[in-house]
Design a protein around this motif. Structure first.
Motif, mmCIF file in Angstrom:
data_model
loop_
_atom_site.group_PDB
_atom_site.id
_atom_site.type_symbol
_atom_site.label_atom_id
_atom_site.label_comp_id
_atom_site.label_asym_id
_atom_site.label_seq_id
_atom_site.Cartn_x
_atom_site.Cartn_y
_atom_site.Cartn_z
ATOM 1 N N ILE A 229 -6.335 7.908 4.982
ATOM 2 C CA ILE A 229 -6.045 8.795 5.432
ATOM 3 C C ILE A 229 -7.309 9.281 5.614
ATOM 4 C CG2 ILE A 229 -5.399 11.878 5.444
ATOM 5 C CD1 ILE A 229 -2.572 10.414 5.137
ATOM 6 N N ASN A 230 -8.175 9.453 7.207
ATOM 7 C CA ASN A 230 -8.898 10.767 7.442
ATOM 8 C C ASN A 230 -8.367 12.331 7.822
ATOM 9 O OD1 ASN A 230 -11.516 11.546 8.909
ATOM 10 N ND2 ASN A 230 -11.195 10.512 10.548
ATOM 11 N N PRO A 231 -8.990 12.730 6.692
ATOM 12 C CA PRO A 231 -8.406 13.981 7.052
ATOM 13 C C PRO A 231 -9.187 15.265 7.867
ATOM 14 C CG PRO A 231 -9.962 14.005 5.281
ATOM 15 C CD PRO A 231 -10.044 12.887 5.558
ATOM 16 N N ARG A 232 -10.076 14.763 8.541
ATOM 17 C CA ARG A 232 -10.782 15.662 9.473
ATOM 18 C C ARG A 232 -9.268 15.779 10.862
ATOM 19 N NH1 ARG A 232 -17.345 14.865 10.666
ATOM 20 N NH2 ARG A 232 -17.953 15.105 8.000
ATOM 21 N N SER B 29 1.063 -1.221 -0.087
ATOM 22 C CA SER B 29 0.024 -0.138 0.082
ATOM 23 C C SER B 29 1.224 1.363 0.334
ATOM 24 C CB SER B 29 -1.401 -0.093 1.128
ATOM 25 O OG SER B 29 -1.930 1.214 1.356
ATOM 26 N N LEU B 30 0.640 2.654 -0.424
ATOM 27 C CA LEU B 30 0.891 3.366 -0.970
ATOM 28 C C LEU B 30 0.012 4.887 -0.793
ATOM 29 C CD1 LEU B 30 3.361 3.095 -3.811
ATOM 30 C CD2 LEU B 30 4.701 3.105 -1.089
ATOM 31 N N LEU B 31 0.434 5.780 0.086
ATOM 32 C CA LEU B 31 -0.557 6.509 -0.122
ATOM 33 C C LEU B 31 0.239 8.169 -0.122
ATOM 34 C CD1 LEU B 31 -3.633 7.037 1.019
ATOM 35 C CD2 LEU B 31 -3.278 7.110 3.206
ATOM 36 N N SER B 32 -0.189 8.958 -0.856
ATOM 37 C CA SER B 32 0.164 10.398 -0.286
ATOM 38 C C SER B 32 -0.800 11.152 0.401
ATOM 39 C CB SER B 32 0.049 10.788 -1.536
ATOM 40 O OG SER B 32 1.709 10.641 -2.146
ATOM 41 N N THR B 33 0.211 12.635 1.558
ATOM 42 C CA THR B 33 -0.527 13.238 2.315
ATOM 43 C C THR B 33 0.216 14.780 1.127
ATOM 44 O OG1 THR B 33 1.265 13.347 3.477
ATOM 45 C CG2 THR B 33 -0.531 11.864 4.394
ATOM 46 N N ASP B 34 -0.331 15.599 2.131
ATOM 47 C CA ASP B 34 0.594 16.982 0.861
ATOM 48 C C ASP B 34 1.668 16.860 0.483
ATOM 49 O OD1 ASP B 34 -1.677 18.975 2.599
ATOM 50 O OD2 ASP B 34 -1.926 17.936 0.984
ATOM 51 N N SER B 35 2.749 16.585 1.557
ATOM 52 C CA SER B 35 4.051 16.193 1.559
ATOM 53 C C SER B 35 4.956 15.028 1.682
ATOM 54 C CB SER B 35 4.745 17.094 2.251
ATOM 55 O OG SER B 35 3.994 17.123 4.443
ATOM 56 N N VAL B 36 4.245 13.728 2.040
ATOM 57 C CA VAL B 36 5.077 12.867 2.356
ATOM 58 C C VAL B 36 4.582 11.639 1.697
ATOM 59 C CG1 VAL B 36 5.145 11.296 4.526
ATOM 60 C CG2 VAL B 36 4.760 13.843 4.823
ATOM 61 N N LEU B 37 4.976 10.992 1.239
ATOM 62 C CA LEU B 37 4.745 9.714 1.076
ATOM 63 C C LEU B 37 4.411 8.392 1.857
ATOM 64 C CD1 LEU B 37 4.153 7.794 -2.143
ATOM 65 C CD2 LEU B 37 6.295 7.316 -1.320
ATOM 66 N N LEU B 38 3.748 7.842 2.376
ATOM 67 C CA LEU B 38 3.482 6.867 3.521
ATOM 68 C C LEU B 38 3.500 5.418 2.320
ATOM 69 C CD1 LEU B 38 0.675 8.080 4.944
ATOM 70 C CD2 LEU B 38 2.741 7.881 5.729
ATOM 71 N N SER B 39 4.375 4.212 2.701
ATOM 72 C CA SER B 39 4.612 3.122 1.983
ATOM 73 C C SER B 39 4.126 2.059 3.144
ATOM 74 C CB SER B 39 5.657 2.561 1.097
ATOM 75 O OG SER B 39 7.161 2.715 2.040
ATOM 76 N N ALA B 40 3.707 0.717 3.087
ATOM 77 C CA ALA B 40 3.217 -0.031 3.939
ATOM 78 C C ALA B 40 3.923 -1.150 3.578
ATOM 79 C CB ALA B 40 1.774 -0.288 4.173
#
Lengths: 203, 323
Positions: free
Chosen positions: B118-121, B65-76
């Motif tokens: 990601i839960n943006p709230r 799994s890969l996920l991007s936030t505003d500045s960061v790449l999260l990898s699992a």
């Protein structure tokens, strides 16, 4: 400076040469024949005919000049026409661009509407599977009535049962009391009898 | 990377950069490759532009799994989550910002992390793991906030239902559970395989694909891909796709689904399959739409091959990026 203008003149002459070779030569010939005619000693008829010939040549030159002027006018007008067509096409292009942007927005809206319609259809399909609310209400009412009727009957039956129970109870207690009384009577009879016999035995 | 390794490579996850110009893809060898979309989509792109600009080994196990936030790449991968800064990655600096491992109860084996959302709230990361739980990590403080227990088999996919602040998770035990993000309790549990219209007993009851847009939910896997209305918790349409679907997405008025089979299925909300667009990998694992960028708005799919297909127009495959 003189060389430049000469060059230009030569260039212009060479350019126009294709058409103007006849005209240029004609003008030169006219000049030459004019000077020859002026200096000619010949007879008046010859002079007259030469004069006529020169007039003809002059008319030809004028005619060709007129033609060139008209062609120049025509070219100017054609240029204007083309300019108009060009600006017209540019306008069409910008309006087509605008229309394309409009149509793209329309397509987005239409897609949203279509999505909403499909969601609506999907929900409607499910809702149709459930039974109608009026029918269910009617069924509920009928069931309610039946329930009331049946509970009414049950109450009646219960009351009757109670009454019978009480009546039987009264009957049974009476019977039992009567039995007790009869037994008591029998016992007292027996007692009396047994009291009498020892009294007789004792005598 | 020898030819045999390339042959056995599978792409499991993808993520676009926040600027929309780069694509990160994770494969089964634990590597993440960074592709430059701007270079690959430019009019004078060459074959070299379809190769990664950066490849590095991120985890010891496959990157699921890969996920991007505003500045960061999260990898699992390999049971842990690593964070990489996008700007550093673009500069080819491969040092992770942090690596965290959720608190797994069993120490015998390392459960794999199958999916993240990601839960943006409240800036929290939901991690669906192989120990049957969903772990919630608070990204601001870096601590694990909660563990949602309830599934009886490993969790395949998680997604966030933004409007109601709920988390949906689909698992191998065939249940889709809805959790309230604040209390951490399971609000609803839908057993998809119990509904006759969706169930496909020949494939099993596992749920591998879950996506939602707050009112509607798509779920599929063993049972057929079906569209559910979340308010009434009832299936509205079932899609007649033959294989098991692994990823699905809502796009404008269509549904895109990938799974078994070398094609991307385009379906309408009513339940019909509009078309199937062929692609190179023999089966597809991941589908991503680059919604963050306006000039590189592409769809990329990856699966059981070292090639990632790029679609500039949804109707046909434009070209492929390769590891």
């Amino acid at each position: 400076m003189g060389a430049v203008t000469d060059d230009e003149v030569i260039r212009k002459r060479l350019l126009i040469d294709g058409d103007g070779a006849g005209d240029d030569r004609r003008i030169n010939l006219l000049l030459k024949s004019f000077t020859k005619w002026c200096h000619s000693p010949g007879s008046p008829e010859e002079g007259f005919s030469q004069y006529q010939r020169m007039l003809g040549t002059l008319a030809q030159c004028e005619f060709s000049m007129g033609k060139t002027l008209m062609v120049y006018d025509m070219n100017l007008r054609e240029m204007e026409n083309y300019e108009k067509i060009y600006s017209n096409i540019e306008q069409n292009i910008t309006s087509a661009h605008d229309k394309i942007a409009e149509c793209k927005k329309e397509i987005q809206r239409a897609k949203r509407i279509r999505k909403n319609r499909q969601e609506y259809d999907a929900l409607a399909k499910i809702i149709q599977q459930h039974p109608d609310r009026h029918e269910t209400l009617k069924q509920l009412e009928a069931l309610d009535k039946e329930l009331q009727h049946l509970s009414h009957i049950k109450e009646n039956v219960d009351a009757k049962l109670e009454l019978r129970k009480k009546q039987f109870h009264v009957l049974l207690t009476t019977i039992q009391e009567l039995q007790q009384t009869l037994e008591n009577d029998e016992k007292s009879d027996n007692d009396d009898q047994s009291q009498e016999s020892p009294a007789q035995n004792g005598e | 990377m020898g030819p045999v390794e390339l042959l056995h490579m599978s792409v499991f996850s993808q993520s676009f950069s926040p600027c929309g110009r780069f694509l990160a893809a994770g494969n089964n060898y634990g590597e993440i490759a960074l592709f430059s979309l701007a270079a690959a989509l430019s009019p004078d792109a060459t074959a070299a532009n379809q190769k990664p600009v950066l490849t590095f080994t991120a985890h010891e196990g496959p990157v699921f799994s890969l996920l991007s936030t505003d500045s960061v790449l999260l990898s699992a991968g390999n049971g842990e989550v690593s964070a990489w800064n996008w700007t550093e990655l673009i500069k080819k600096n491969v040092k992770p910002l942090w690596t965290k491992r959720p608190n797994y109860k069993s120490s015998l084996e390392i459960p794999e992390i199958n999916s993240m959302a990601i839960n943006p709230r409240d800036d929290s990361l939901a991690i669906g793991a192989g120990d049957n739980n969903v772990h919630i990590l608070d990204l601001e403080h870096g601590a694990f906030k909660a563990t949602l227990q309830g599934h009886t088999d490993y969790v395949h996919c998680v997604c966030i239902r933004e409007r109601e602040a709920e988390l949906l998770s689909g698992s191998e035990d065939g249940a889709v559970r809805m959790w309230d993000c604040r209390t951490g309790q399971s609000v609803h549990c839908i057993e998809v395989h119990k509904y006759e219209s969706c169930a496909r007993p020949q494939h099993g009851k596992w749920i591998s694909c879950l996506t939602t847009d707050s009112d509607w939910m798509l779920c599929g896997g063993g049972p057929s891909l079906s569209l559910w209305h979340l308010r009434s918790l009832s299936p509205t349409s079932v899609f007649p796709l033959s294989g098991c679907q692994r990823r699905a997405a809502f796009h404008q008025d269509m549904i895109l689904a990938v799974g078994d089979g070398a094609f991307v299925s385009h379906c309408l909300l009513g339940g019909e399959v509009k078309g199937q667009i062929p692609c190179t990998p023999p089966s597809l694992n991941t589908l991503q739409l680059n919604t963050k960028s306006s000039e590189h708005r592409v769809l990329t799919v990856g699966g059981g091959s070292s090639k990632i297909d790029v679609f500039t127009n949804l109707s046909y495959r434009a070209f492929s990026l390769s590891f």
